[in-house]
Design a protein around this motif. Sequence first.
Motif, PDB file in Angstrom:
ATOM      1  N   ILE A 292       0.844  -1.191   0.000  1.00  0.00           N
ATOM      2  CA  ILE A 292       0.000   0.000   0.000  1.00  0.00           C
ATOM      3  C   ILE A 292       0.886   1.251   0.000  1.00  0.00           C
ATOM      4  CG2 ILE A 292      -1.908   1.174   1.141  1.00  0.00           C
ATOM      5  CD1 ILE A 292      -2.296  -1.423   2.789  1.00  0.00           C
ATOM      6  N   ASN A 293       0.814   1.992  -1.068  1.00  0.00           N
ATOM      7  CA  ASN A 293       1.580   3.241  -1.146  1.00  0.00           C
ATOM      8  C   ASN A 293       0.829   4.328  -0.390  1.00  0.00           C
ATOM      9  OD1 ASN A 293       2.138   2.184  -4.429  1.00  0.00           O
ATOM     10  ND2 ASN A 293       3.731   2.330  -2.886  1.00  0.00           N
ATOM     11  N   ASP A 294       0.973   4.282   0.905  1.00  0.00           N
ATOM     12  CA  ASP A 294       0.186   5.203   1.717  1.00  0.00           C
ATOM     13  C   ASP A 294       1.055   6.290   2.322  1.00  0.00           C
ATOM     14  OD1 ASP A 294       1.619   3.618   3.375  1.00  0.00           O
ATOM     15  OD2 ASP A 294      -0.065   2.894   4.551  1.00  0.00           O
ATOM     16  N   ALA A 295       2.195   6.531   1.707  1.00  0.00           N
ATOM     17  CA  ALA A 295       3.045   7.603   2.209  1.00  0.00           C
ATOM     18  C   ALA A 295       3.390   8.510   1.032  1.00  0.00           C
ATOM     19  CB  ALA A 295       4.325   7.021   2.812  1.00  0.00           C
ATOM     20  N   GLY A 296       3.900   9.663   1.350  1.00  0.00           N
ATOM     21  CA  GLY A 296       4.439  10.500   0.289  1.00  0.00           C
ATOM     22  C   GLY A 296       3.446  11.447  -0.345  1.00  0.00           C
ATOM     23  N   ARG A 297       3.932  12.008  -1.437  1.00  0.00           N
ATOM     24  CA  ARG A 297       3.272  13.116  -2.087  1.00  0.00           C
ATOM     25  C   ARG A 297       1.845  12.810  -2.524  1.00  0.00           C
ATOM     26  NH1 ARG A 297       3.556  16.902  -6.593  1.00  0.00           N
ATOM     27  NH2 ARG A 297       3.125  15.281  -8.095  1.00  0.00           N
ATOM     28  N   GLN A 298       1.652  11.621  -3.069  1.00  0.00           N
ATOM     29  CA  GLN A 298       0.330  11.308  -3.607  1.00  0.00           C
ATOM     30  C   GLN A 298      -0.738  11.334  -2.512  1.00  0.00           C
ATOM     31  OE1 GLN A 298      -0.053  11.291  -6.858  1.00  0.00           O
ATOM     32  NE2 GLN A 298       2.156  11.605  -6.915  1.00  0.00           N
ATOM     33  N   MET A 299      -0.361  10.856  -1.343  1.00  0.00           N
ATOM     34  CA  MET A 299      -1.319  10.853  -0.244  1.00  0.00           C
ATOM     35  C   MET A 299      -1.602  12.276   0.221  1.00  0.00           C
ATOM     36  SD  MET A 299      -2.335   7.872   0.056  1.00  0.00           S
ATOM     37  CE  MET A 299      -3.323   8.029   1.532  1.00  0.00           C
ATOM     38  N   LYS A 300      -0.562  13.093   0.217  1.00  0.00           N
ATOM     39  CA  LYS A 300      -0.753  14.500   0.585  1.00  0.00           C
ATOM     40  C   LYS A 300      -1.717  15.170  -0.373  1.00  0.00           C
ATOM     41  CE  LYS A 300       3.476  15.752   2.974  1.00  0.00           C
ATOM     42  NZ  LYS A 300       4.892  15.722   2.557  1.00  0.00           N
ATOM     43  N   LEU A 301      -1.480  14.903  -1.646  1.00  0.00           N
ATOM     44  CA  LEU A 301      -2.357  15.473  -2.668  1.00  0.00           C
ATOM     45  C   LEU A 301      -3.790  15.002  -2.494  1.00  0.00           C
ATOM     46  CD1 LEU A 301      -0.482  15.379  -6.084  1.00  0.00           C
ATOM     47  CD2 LEU A 301      -1.683  17.321  -5.068  1.00  0.00           C
ATOM     48  N   LEU A 302      -3.901  13.773  -2.127  1.00  0.00           N
ATOM     49  CA  LEU A 302      -5.226  13.208  -1.920  1.00  0.00           C
ATOM     50  C   LEU A 302      -5.947  13.963  -0.796  1.00  0.00           C
ATOM     51  CD1 LEU A 302      -7.309  10.897  -2.459  1.00  0.00           C
ATOM     52  CD2 LEU A 302      -6.144   9.610  -0.677  1.00  0.00           C
ATOM     53  N   GLY A 303      -5.224  14.141   0.310  1.00  0.00           N
ATOM     54  CA  GLY A 303      -5.798  14.864   1.438  1.00  0.00           C
ATOM     55  C   GLY A 303      -6.185  16.281   1.048  1.00  0.00           C
ATOM     56  N   ALA A 304      -5.298  16.929   0.315  1.00  0.00           N
ATOM     57  CA  ALA A 304      -5.560  18.310  -0.088  1.00  0.00           C
ATOM     58  C   ALA A 304      -6.763  18.382  -1.027  1.00  0.00           C
ATOM     59  CB  ALA A 304      -4.319  18.877  -0.769  1.00  0.00           C
ATOM     60  N   SER A 305      -6.882  17.388  -1.908  1.00  0.00           N
ATOM     61  CA  SER A 305      -8.001  17.383  -2.848  1.00  0.00           C
ATOM     62  C   SER A 305      -9.323  17.245  -2.098  1.00  0.00           C
ATOM     63  CB  SER A 305      -7.864  16.218  -3.833  1.00  0.00           C
ATOM     64  OG  SER A 305      -6.622  16.278  -4.496  1.00  0.00           O
ATOM     65  N   VAL A 306      -9.356  16.313  -1.170  1.00  0.00           N
ATOM     66  CA  VAL A 306     -10.589  16.101  -0.410  1.00  0.00           C
ATOM     67  C   VAL A 306     -10.907  17.339   0.430  1.00  0.00           C
ATOM     68  CG1 VAL A 306     -11.668  14.736   1.436  1.00  0.00           C
ATOM     69  CG2 VAL A 306     -10.332  13.590  -0.350  1.00  0.00           C
TER      70      VAL A 306
END
Length: 580
Positions: free
Chosen positions: A166-180
Motif C-alpha cells: 500500500i503506497n500510503d506515504a508520500g506526495r500522492q497521499m498528501k495530494l489526496l488529502g488536499a483534494s478532499v
Amino acid sequence: MREKIIDALQSALKQARQKGQLRTDSLPAVTLDLPKRPEWGDLASTVAMSLASSEQRSPQDVARIILENVDQREVLFDRVEIAHPGFLNMTVKRALWLEVLPQIEEQGEAYGRADFGKGRRVLVEYVSANPTGPLHVGHGRGAAVGQAISNLLAAAGYDVLKEYYINDAGRQMKLLGASVYARYQELCGRPASFPEEGYRGAYIETVAGHVRDRVGTTLLDSPADQAEQRCRDQAYEELLGLIRQDLRLFGIEFDSWFSEASLASSGGVEQVLEELRKRDLLFEQDGALWFRSSAFGDEKDRVVRKQEGEYTYLASDIAYHRDKLRRGYDLLIDVWGADHHGYIPRMEAVVQAYGYPKDRLRVVLVQMVNLMRGGRKVEMSKRAGEFITMRELIDEVGADATKFFFLMRRSDTHLDFDLELAKQQSAENPVYYVQYAHARISSLFRVAEERGIPVPKPRETDLDVLTHPDEFGLIRKLSAYPSVVHASAAALEPHRITFYLQELAGLLHTFYFKHRIMPPAADLEAPDAERFVKDADASTRQREQVTPGLTAARLTLMRQVQRVIRNGLGLLGVSAPDRM
RNA sequence: GCGCCCGUAGCUCAGUUGGAUAGAGCCCCAGCCUUCUAAGCUGGUUGUCGCAGGUUCGAUUCCUGCCGGGCGCACCA
C-alpha cells in the motif's frame, strides 16, 4: 505415464554411458514432445539430437544407442522408430495411456501439481495501487495475472505469500488529502483553491461529503494541516476499503497488506540506508544522497534523498524490498505495469546490493489493456477522469470472463479486450467455450444419476474398451496437463493454461458431438436401438451404439476431463459451473 | 541519442530449454438439433514468420545490423 517413459530413457542413457557407448558425463534432461502427425507416434523425444554434437556422432547413431539400452521396450511401447534427423518416435502401449485415467481420479485436485518448488518460499506482490482512487482496468489485469501466478507457483510446490503493497506515504497521499479538503470546503460553502495536480474524480467529493457527515463544518476552524490530515485519513480508509471490495468482487485475495507508511514510521528507511552506507553503496553529491546502483548494472546512480531532505520513492522501495528479503523468501516476484520496466535494473541492483543474487527477484510486466467495443477502441483519458474502472468492467462482463480474457495473452503484450465478445454467450467466447465443456460433463452425470446408470471408479472399470482415436486424443491431452502447469509456472506465464484449456475443451466438444456416452433415453422405453443406427448417413452425429461397459469407460473418461478443466480453471481463478 | 519490449494468416494472437510439412480463434461461405445442454459440431480459404546477414545437422526461436511500432530514460510515483 510420462514419468515412466522419461525414466526409461534416462536409465537407457546411463546404461549406455556405463557401457562406454556414450562418453558425455552430463546427461541432458529428457523431454517429451507431442508429435504433430499421427504416423510419428504419440510421444517424441529429441534427446538424441541434443547429444549428437557433444558425442560427435550422428543423431541417428545416438538414437540407436539409446534405443538399444531401453529395458522393457515391449512393456512400454508398441513401436519405437528413429526418424530423420534423430527423433525418437514412440507409440506407447495402450495400457499405459489408460493408466492416466485412474491416476487423475486418485489425485483429484492435486492432479497437475508438482514439487519442483520444493516448499521454497515465494512472495508475490501485485496490484499495489495507490489508495487514491478506484482500481482501473490495468490494475485488473495485474490482479488476474498476479493471482494466477500465485496459484501456479503454489501448484508447483512453492509456499506462496500474496502481498499488496500500500503506497500510503508520500506526495500522492498528501495530494489526496488536499483534494478532499478542497472539496470539503466547497461543500461547506467556503471557496477553496483546488490543488493543481489534485485528484479530480467524483469520488473525491463523495469522500468529502462523508467527512462533513461525520464532523460537520468543524474542520473549517481547524488548522489547514490538521484538516487535510483528517481528510486524508478518511480518504485513505474509504478508498482502500473500495479497493478491497473491488478485489473481493473480482475474486482476488491477499495474505498480507503491507503499508509503506509503516516503513517510514518505524525508521526502517534510515536503517536500511545505513546498511548500504556501510557497504559503501551510498554517497552524497550536490546535496543529495545517492545509491550506487551503477555498481550492479544500472545505467546510472539514483537519488534516494533529495536536496530538500525528503526521501524519494526509491528509498521506500529499497526499504520494502530489503524487508521482503529479510523475511526470508527464496524468491520475490513483483508484478508491475509495463511502463515501469525502466525500474527493473534499479531493483535488481537493490537485491544485489544486499548480497543476494540478481535472480532472487523476478519482475513480471503487465501491458496495457485496450477496451474494444464493436471493433472500436474505447477511448480513455485519465487526465479528464474518463476511464472505465475495474468495477465497471466486472459489472458489465462478469468476473470470470474478465479474468479469462486478461489471461488469454502473454502479460507483457498489449491486450485488446473485446467487451462485446466477452459478454457473448456463444462458442466464439472462449470463456464460455471452456466453462460449457465443464457444464456439459456435469450434465452427463446428472442424467446418469437420474437414469440410474452406474458410475464405477476407474479402477473398477474395464477401460480397455476405449479404443477410438478420439478417446485417445483426450487421454493424451489430459496426460500433458502436468507438464503444461510445470512450464507455465516456471515461465510465470498463466496464458499457457488458458490456451491448453481451450484446446482441451475443443476436443471435448468434438467428442461429445460425435460420440454417445450413454444410450439414448428413448432406448429405455423402446429398446429398438436400430432406428438410431439405421440411417447413419443422415448425420454422423451420435449414431453409435454403446454397451454398458463402454458407457462406464466413457463416463470415467469424461470425469477426468471434467477434473482437469476444473483444476485448470481453478489456477486461473475462474469458476467451473455445473450448469449454464 | 541510449535502453527495454514487440513485429507470425485480412484481424487478435499461440508457437513448449533451437526440431519434422509454422498453428488456434475471429471474420467470410456452406452444412448439421426427435437423442446426453446447439453457450455445440463438420467442411472450405489464408503465410517472403518485418528485412539482410551470421552460428547450427537444423532458426519463427540464438547473435549482429537495418526498418517499423510501443514504452522508458526525474532530486515524480
